[in-house]
Design a protein around this motif. Sequence first.
Motif, short mmCIF file in Angstrom:
data_model
loop_
_atom_site.label_atom_id
_atom_site.label_comp_id
_atom_site.label_asym_id
_atom_site.label_seq_id
_atom_site.Cartn_x
_atom_site.Cartn_y
_atom_site.Cartn_z
N ASN A 57 35.44 42.77 38.61
CA ASN A 57 35.07 42.13 39.88
C ASN A 57 35.35 40.63 39.81
OD1 ASN A 57 32.60 40.71 38.87
ND2 ASN A 57 31.90 42.83 38.57
N GLY A 58 35.20 39.98 40.96
CA GLY A 58 35.53 38.56 41.04
C GLY A 58 34.55 37.66 40.30
N THR A 59 33.31 38.10 40.19
CA THR A 59 32.31 37.31 39.46
C THR A 59 32.62 37.30 37.97
OG1 THR A 59 30.71 37.98 41.13
CG2 THR A 59 29.83 37.00 39.13
N SER A 82 30.17 27.45 48.91
CA SER A 82 30.84 28.64 48.41
C SER A 82 29.83 29.78 48.37
CB SER A 82 31.39 28.40 47.00
OG SER A 82 32.12 29.54 46.56
N ALA A 85 28.21 33.43 43.83
CA ALA A 85 28.84 33.84 42.56
C ALA A 85 29.57 32.69 41.88
CB ALA A 85 29.80 35.00 42.80
N ASP A 154 38.20 29.14 42.15
CA ASP A 154 37.76 30.39 42.73
C ASP A 154 38.64 30.61 43.96
OD1 ASP A 154 36.59 32.49 44.02
OD2 ASP A 154 34.54 31.70 43.99
N SER A 156 39.11 33.41 45.54
CA SER A 156 38.72 34.74 46.04
C SER A 156 39.22 35.04 47.44
CB SER A 156 37.20 34.89 46.02
OG SER A 156 36.75 35.05 44.70
N SER A 178 38.64 37.81 43.95
CA SER A 178 37.82 39.01 44.08
C SER A 178 38.59 40.03 44.90
CB SER A 178 36.51 38.67 44.79
OG SER A 178 35.91 39.86 45.29
N LYS A 183 37.00 42.19 51.11
CA LYS A 183 38.07 41.19 51.15
C LYS A 183 39.32 41.76 51.81
CE LYS A 183 35.56 38.56 48.28
NZ LYS A 183 34.29 38.05 48.63
N TYR A 278 39.28 35.02 57.30
CA TYR A 278 37.99 34.67 57.91
C TYR A 278 38.20 33.90 59.21
CZ TYR A 278 36.26 35.96 53.34
OH TYR A 278 36.00 36.67 52.20
C1 LIG Z 1 33.49 37.69 47.11
C2 LIG Z 1 33.42 36.40 46.43
C3 LIG Z 1 33.02 36.30 45.08
C4 LIG Z 1 32.47 37.46 44.32
O1 LIG Z 1 33.36 38.44 44.04
P1 LIG Z 1 32.86 39.89 43.58
O2 LIG Z 1 34.14 40.64 43.40
O3 LIG Z 1 32.02 40.45 44.67
O4 LIG Z 1 32.12 39.73 42.31
C5 LIG Z 1 33.08 35.05 44.49
N1 LIG Z 1 33.45 33.96 45.14
C6 LIG Z 1 33.80 34.01 46.45
C7 LIG Z 1 34.22 32.76 47.12
C8 LIG Z 1 33.77 35.22 47.13
O5 LIG Z 1 34.07 35.26 48.44
#
Ligand SMILES: *Cc1c(COP(=O)(O)O)cnc(C)c1O
Length: 357
Positions: A57-59, A82, A85, A154, A156, A178, A183, A278
């Motif tokens: 995952n992104g975290t 932000s 996470a 980040d 994401s 992420s 997303k 977004y």
């Molecule tokens: C969604 C998101 C994350 C977290 O990602 P996960 O895959 O849900 O862990 C972190 N940072 C930003 C900016 C996000 O939008």
Amino acid sequence: MRVNVTKPYLPNKKKLWARFNSIYESVTLTNYGPQVNQLENRLKKRFGVKHVICVANGTMAMQIAIKSLNLKKKEIITSPFSYIATTSAIIWEGFSPRFVDIDPLSLNLSANLIEKKVNKNTSCILGIHAFGNPNDVQYIEKIKKRNDLKLIYDASHCFDVNYKNKSLFHYGDISTISFHATKIFHTIEGGAIFTNNTRLAKRIRSMINFGIEANKIQSLGINAKMNEFEAAMGLSILDEIDIIKMKRKKIFDYYFKHLSSKFQFQQWSSHSQNNFAYVPILFESEKKLLKSMKILNQKQIYPRRYFYPSLNLLKIHNSQDKCPIAESISKKILCLPIYHDLKMNQVNDIIRNLISL
Ligand SMILES: *Cc1c(COP(=O)(O)O)cnc(C)c1O
């Protein structure tokens, strides 16, 4: 019918099932099988980054990015605007976030304020490209070099976002993304780490698989692997991503056309193009935002307050940093629904309600 801020994309069933069939045949469910391998290769080609490492995952992508840089000093400069996470990753890895305020137009770190926050304890800058809008990456790169810092983004929200005709994932020592179901491109749960540094990529590969390298435990690791089913989902969506983006562009442009005279939109970098992930709009006041939300909610329309509150104000951060712009904007910003099959009459309905107040 409920309209949420987003809706996960489900790809063509036949194609996805074909990929699931090949998983059944190979009986490889995880541990970097053919699906994850293919996904990494396709992403590498798409973005031109030397190393793409898919993760759970992104975290985790951010936590591993922080861990992999072997940072000695304990402070990381970051943005208060932000998702949680970004900063929970910093604290989870044993570092302290130091918040620098944002620019009121780009909604990214105010690059000219960063250097004032740098001190003898600063090891790293962790920027976020808010809603996919690129930071002033060249200026921040200079700050990084001048002060001998590491740099993580980040990214994401940045799927398919370029900066000066090159993927945004090229910037920083590491960029993370992420692939969560909400997303624009997703693998149900998932994420990826991008870097052009081969030594770093090798360390990260071992780190996400218990620290194993050449069948031996070489270092402290964790388990952050993406599985084959997730990668199959990602590959199937990748086949359709250009159509998804076209549909979102149409919705974004329509919102912009009808709302931009009444609401402030984020100012996008002139070196880049929006990926339509977004639709954030700024209200004159929090009171007006809450009133609009209430009316929309009554009609089963659920926009989201990304990002609220400003992260420097959260108790878990125990921060003394003041970020007046982020604190003010986070109270007044609302992300409107946007997804592939949102109907134009629904978009019109949302616009009408927003304008009527
Ligand atoms: C969604 C998101 C994350 C977290 O990602 P996960 O895959 O849900 O862990 C972190 N940072 C930003 C900016 C996000 O939008």
